[in-house]
Design a protein around this motif. Structure first.
Motif, PDB file in Angstrom:
ATOM      1  N   VAL A 194       0.850  -1.190   0.000  1.00 29.84           N
ATOM      2  CA  VAL A 194       0.000   0.000   0.000  1.00 29.84           C
ATOM      3  C   VAL A 194       0.882   1.235   0.000  1.00 29.84           C
ATOM      4  N   GLU A 195       0.724   2.051  -1.044  1.00 25.97           N
ATOM      5  CA  GLU A 195       1.487   3.291  -1.153  1.00 25.97           C
ATOM      6  C   GLU A 195       0.688   4.458  -0.599  1.00 25.97           C
ATOM      7  N   SER A 196       1.402   5.493  -0.215  1.00 23.46           N
ATOM      8  CA  SER A 196       0.784   6.749   0.202  1.00 23.46           C
ATOM      9  C   SER A 196       1.820   7.854   0.045  1.00 23.46           C
ATOM     10  N   GLY A 197       1.362   9.094   0.193  1.00 22.26           N
ATOM     11  CA  GLY A 197       2.271  10.223   0.183  1.00 22.26           C
ATOM     12  C   GLY A 197       2.249  11.059  -1.078  1.00 22.26           C
ATOM     13  N   CYS A 225       5.583   3.106   1.164  1.00 26.40           N
ATOM     14  CA  CYS A 225       4.976   1.848   0.724  1.00 26.40           C
ATOM     15  C   CYS A 225       5.171   0.824   1.835  1.00 26.40           C
ATOM     16  N   THR A 239       0.296   5.615  -6.379  1.00 19.43           N
ATOM     17  CA  THR A 239      -0.048   6.906  -5.785  1.00 19.43           C
ATOM     18  C   THR A 239       0.310   8.003  -6.786  1.00 19.43           C
TER      19      THR A 239
END
Length: 125
Positions: A5-8, A22, A119
């Protein structure tokens, strides 16, 4: 059994910075190579940066000196620090990891390469 799971990601002005995250989760035994790829509209997905389990790194020529990849093995997390962003860095950024994981009632070890959902990074001029 394994998820990335990616973010940012986000919208940022040229010259700005972002930090992508991630996180890998599931029945993980170990993670070898972890990478960041990106795909801009109408272009092929390209490797941006990679880091081995021992911390060795490699970068695409287009991002050397501006991007820094790192990982925290205890947290099964890989980071991408992006500085001096340019409009041409606009893309969906994907995390990729070579994971060995436990499977089945006898905890057999299997290996597979996993991708996150991506993302979006958008750089305005």
């Amino acid at each position: 059994q394994v998820q990335l799971v990616e973010s940012g990601g986000g919208l940022v002005q040229a010259g700005g910075s972002l930090r992508l995250y991630c996180v890998a989760s599931g029945s993980i035994f170990s993670i070898k190579r972890m990478c960041w790829y990106r795909q801009a509209p109408g272009k092929q997905r390209e490797l941006v940066a990679e880091v081995t389990s021992t911390g060795s790194t490699n970068y695409a020529d287009s991002v050397k000196g501006r991007f820094t990849i790192s990982r925290d093995n205890a947290k099964n997390t890989v980071y991408l620090q992006i500085n001096s962003l340019k409009p041409e860095d606009t893309a969906v950024y994907y995390c990729n990891a070579d994971v060995t994981y436990y499977s089945g009632p006898h905890y057999s070890l299997l290996a597979n390469v996993y991708w996150g959902q991506g993302t979006q990074v958008t750089v305005s001029s």
